[in-house]
Design an enzyme around this catalytic site. Structure first.
Site, PDB file in Angstrom:
ATOM      1  N   HIS A   1     -11.955  -4.661  23.656  1.00  0.00           N
ATOM      2  CA  HIS A   1     -12.903  -3.553  23.632  1.00  0.00           C
ATOM      3  C   HIS A   1     -14.331  -4.077  23.707  1.00  0.00           C
ATOM      4  CE1 HIS A   1     -14.530   0.384  22.614  1.00  0.00           C
ATOM      5  NE2 HIS A   1     -15.360  -0.229  21.798  1.00  0.00           N
TER       6      HIS A   1
ATOM      7  N   ASP B   1     -11.921  11.538  15.105  1.00  0.00           N
ATOM      8  CA  ASP B   1     -13.104  10.782  15.514  1.00  0.00           C
ATOM      9  C   ASP B   1     -13.938  11.565  16.518  1.00  0.00           C
ATOM     10  OD1 ASP B   1     -14.846   8.399  15.943  1.00  0.00           O
ATOM     11  OD2 ASP B   1     -13.990   8.605  17.947  1.00  0.00           O
TER      12      ASP B   1
ATOM     13  N   ARG C   1     -21.849  13.709  14.153  1.00  0.00           N
ATOM     14  CA  ARG C   1     -22.840  12.662  13.840  1.00  0.00           C
ATOM     15  C   ARG C   1     -23.965  12.651  14.863  1.00  0.00           C
ATOM     16  NH1 ARG C   1     -19.257   7.879  14.360  1.00  0.00           N
ATOM     17  NH2 ARG C   1     -21.172   6.684  14.120  1.00  0.00           N
TER      18      ARG C   1
ATOM     19  N   SER D   1     -15.044   4.392  13.638  1.00  0.00           N
ATOM     20  CA  SER D   1     -14.877   5.207  14.836  1.00  0.00           C
ATOM     21  C   SER D   1     -14.235   4.389  15.959  1.00  0.00           C
ATOM     22  CB  SER D   1     -16.259   5.728  15.269  1.00  0.00           C
ATOM     23  OG  SER D   1     -16.246   6.221  16.581  1.00  0.00           O
TER      24      SER D   1
ATOM     25  N   LYS E   1      -9.870   4.521  17.282  1.00  0.00           N
ATOM     26  CA  LYS E   1      -9.392   4.781  18.652  1.00  0.00           C
ATOM     27  C   LYS E   1      -8.549   3.619  19.162  1.00  0.00           C
ATOM     28  CE  LYS E   1     -13.621   5.843  19.554  1.00  0.00           C
ATOM     29  NZ  LYS E   1     -14.949   6.419  19.801  1.00  0.00           N
TER      30      LYS E   1
HETATM   31  N1  URA Z   1     -19.065   4.154  19.818  1.00  0.00           N
HETATM   32  C1  URA Z   1     -18.048   4.758  19.192  1.00  0.00           C
HETATM   33  O1  URA Z   1     -16.948   4.827  19.704  1.00  0.00           O
HETATM   34  N2  URA Z   1     -18.272   5.305  17.991  1.00  0.00           N
HETATM   35  C2  URA Z   1     -19.459   5.252  17.376  1.00  0.00           C
HETATM   36  O2  URA Z   1     -19.587   5.754  16.278  1.00  0.00           O
HETATM   37  C3  URA Z   1     -20.520   4.628  18.047  1.00  0.00           C
HETATM   38  C4  URA Z   1     -20.296   4.078  19.269  1.00  0.00           C
END
Ligand code: URA
Ligand code: CA
Length: 433
Positions: free
Chosen positions: A84, A163, A170, A185, A189
Site C-alpha cells: 500500500h 471507514d 472527518r 483507516s 481497508k
Molecule cells: N487515507 C486513508 O485511507 N484514510 C485516512 O484517514 C487518510 C488517508
C-alpha cells in the site's frame, strides 16, 4: 451492557481510553445509523485532541475492518502480502511491483483504488489499457491468481463501510489529520482485503499527504504497531515525495513507464523503490530468506523481463490488449506535446510535486471530485529531476495535453535552481518493522 454514546464521548474527551467493547459499540452503531453524525463527530474531535493508545487503535482498526465483509483469500496458496502507498505523484510502483513479485513465484492478489486530487490511482492507470477489466468477481479474481499468480482489481465498495462513513465525516469536521485515525483507516481497508501481511510505502514531502518526515515516521510506526497487535507482519518504508517518482505523471504515460521499468529500462528512482518494496514482499511471503537475496531475485527478473511477461499475462487474463506491451504507442496518446523551457540555468534544487500533480490534474489526468471524468492520454513527462543541471532554453517538462495551451508559468514555478551542485535525493528515509 447498556452503553450511552454520550458517556463514551465524555470518557474520551476527558482523556481516558475506551475499551474494546466500547469501540466496537461506537463503530457498529455508527455503521448501522443508530449513532448519528453529530455524536460521532464529537468523538472524532475528542480523539483528535486526546489521542489513542496502541490497543485502542488496533481495536478501532479491527472494528472498522469487520464492519463489512473481509475477503477470504484462503484458497490461494502461500502467504498473501499486500502493498500500500499513502499516495504520491507519478507513483507507478504497483503496476511494476505486482507482476514483478508474481514472476518470482509469490501470489499477488491486489485490490486498488481510483485516484483523487493530485495523486493518481492504479485502477485509472490500468483503464488506459484498451479492454482491461478491473471489475472481476471474487471467484474470477481468485481463479486468476491461482492460474497466473497475479491480479489487479478495483476495490469493492463493500470493504470497511465504517471507514467510508467515518472518513467522509472527518473530511468535513477537520479531523482527518489525526495519526491514530489515519492509521486505523488505512489498515482497516487493507485487512478487509484479506492479506496475511503488509508492505507500506509511507510518502513524505511536497507531494505527500504527510509533508513532514516526523509525521510520516509516526504514521509508519503506528501502522506497523497495528500489524504487530493483530499478528499480521507489517513493514513500512518512509519514502521521498519531494519530487514525482520516475518521469511520468498521468495514466497511459505511467503504464508506458511501468512497461519500460519492467523491461529494465526505467528511471533509477522508480526502479530502486520497486526493488525495495518488492524485496520486503518476498521476505514477508517467506519466499526469500532475506532482503539481499530477494533484491537479487527481483533484479534477475528485471534483466530476464519475466515481470514484463507476467504483466502481459495479467493484461491478457483481464481482457486487455496485450499488444500495448510491445507497442506502447497503442495506448491513448495526447494531441499536443508542449515543451516547457527553462528560463533559468543551474542545478535543480527542488520540485514542488503537489504543484505538478495539480497541473496534471488540471489538464485532465486526475479527478478534482470523486465523479469528475479523466483523460487517460494526458499528463506530464519530466525531462529533469533534482540534481540535474539545466541551461536556459532546455526543456524541463513535456506537457502531454489535449488542450493547446498549458499552465507554463505554474509548471516553471514548481522548480527552484541553485548555482551549486545539489546532492541526490535520499529515496528511502526509514524502514520500520
Ligand atoms: N487515507 C486513508 O485511507 N484514510 C485516512 O484517514 C487518510 C488517508
Ligand atoms: Ca511515474
Amino acid at each position: 451492557m447498556l452503553m450511552r454514546t454520550y458517556d463514551l464521548i465524555l470518557k474520551k474527551r476527558n482523556g481516558y481510553p475506551l475499551d474494546t467493547e466500547e469501540i466496537s459499540y461506537l463503530i457498529n452503531e455508527y455503521t448501522t445509523g443508530q449513532i448519528l453524525d453529530y455524536q460521532m463527530a464529537a468523538w472524532c474531535m475528542a480523539t483528535y485532541f486526546t489521542g489513542m493508545t496502541d490497543r485502542e487503535i488496533s481495536d478501532l482498526t479491527m472494528a472498522m475492518a469487520r464492519s463489512g465483509e473481509i475477503m477470504d483469500l484462503g484458497t490461494i496458496q502461500g502467504r498473501k502480502i499486500d502493498k500500500h502507498s499513502t499516495g504520491g505523484v507519478g507513483d507507478t510502483t504497483t503496476l511494476i511491483v505486482a507482476p514483478l513479485v508474481a514472476s518470482c513465484g509469490v501470489s499477488v492478489a491486489k485490490m486498488s483504488g481510483k485516484g483523487l486530487g493530485h495523486t493518481g490511482g492504479t485502477i485509472d492507470k490500468l483503464s488506459s489499457i484498451p479492454g482491461f477489466n478491473s471489475e472481476l468477481t471474487q471467484d474470477q479474481f481468485i481463479r486468476q491468481v491461482n492460474d497466473i499468480h497475479c491480479a489487479l482489481v478495483s476495490q469493492t465498495g463493500k470493504l470497511a463501510p465504517a471507514d467510508k462513513l467515518l472518513y467522509a465525516l472527518r473530511d468535513v469536521t477537520a479531523t482527518v489529520d489525526s495519526i491514530p485515525l489515519i492509521a486505523s483507516s488505512i489498515m482497516s481497508k487493507k485487512i478487509a482485503a484479506g492479506a496475511d501481511g503488509f508492505v507500506l510505502d509511507v510518502k513524505t514531502g511536497s507531494g505527500a499527504f504527510m509533508k513532514e518526515l516526523s509525521q510520516a515516521i509516526e504514521l509508519a510506526k503506528t501502522m506497523v504497531s497495528i500489524g504487530k497487535q493483530i499478528d499480521k507482519p507489517t513493514v513500512a518504508l518512509v519514502t521521498d515525495m519531494n519530487q514525482p517518482l520516475g518521469q511520468m505523471i498521468g495514466n497511459a504515460l505511467e503504464v508506458k513507464e511501468a512497461i519500460l521499468t519492467l523491461a529494465n529500462q526505467g528511471p533509477d528512482d522508480l526502479t530502486q523503490l520497486c526493488i525495495a518494496l518488492g524485496a520486503e514482499m518476498l521476505v514477508l511471503a517467506e519466499h526469500s530468506p532475506d532482503i539481499l537475496t530477494a533484491e537479487k531475485q527481483l533484479l534477475t527478473a528485471l534483466r530476464q523481463k519475466t515481470g514484463l511477461d507476467k504483466f502481459k499475462a495479467m493484461i491478457r487474463a483481464q481482457g486487455g490488449d496485450e499488444r500495448i506491451v510491445d507497442s506502447p504507442d497503442r495506448l491513448p496518446q495526447a494531441q499536443y506535446k508542449i515543451p516547457i523551457y527553462s528560463n533559468q540555468a543551474g542545478y535543480i534544487e527542488s520540485i514542488d510535486s503537489l504543484e505538478l500533480g495539480l497541473a496534471a490534474m488540471n489538464i485532465g489526468a486526475g479527478r478534482e471530485h470523486k465523479n469528475s471524468p479523466i483523460d487517460l492520454a494526458v499528463g506530464l513527462e519530466l525531462k529533469k529531476k533534482i540534481g540535474d543541471y539545466v541551461t536556459i532554453g532546455e526543456p524541463i517538462v513535456i506537457v502531454h495535453s489535449n488542450m493547446a495551451s498549458s499552465d507554463q508559468e505554474k509548471i516553471r514555478a514548481a522548480y527552484t535552481f541553485s548555482d551549486k551542485k545539489v546532492s541526490a535525493v535520499q529515496l528511502i528515509h526509514m524502514r520500520n518493522t
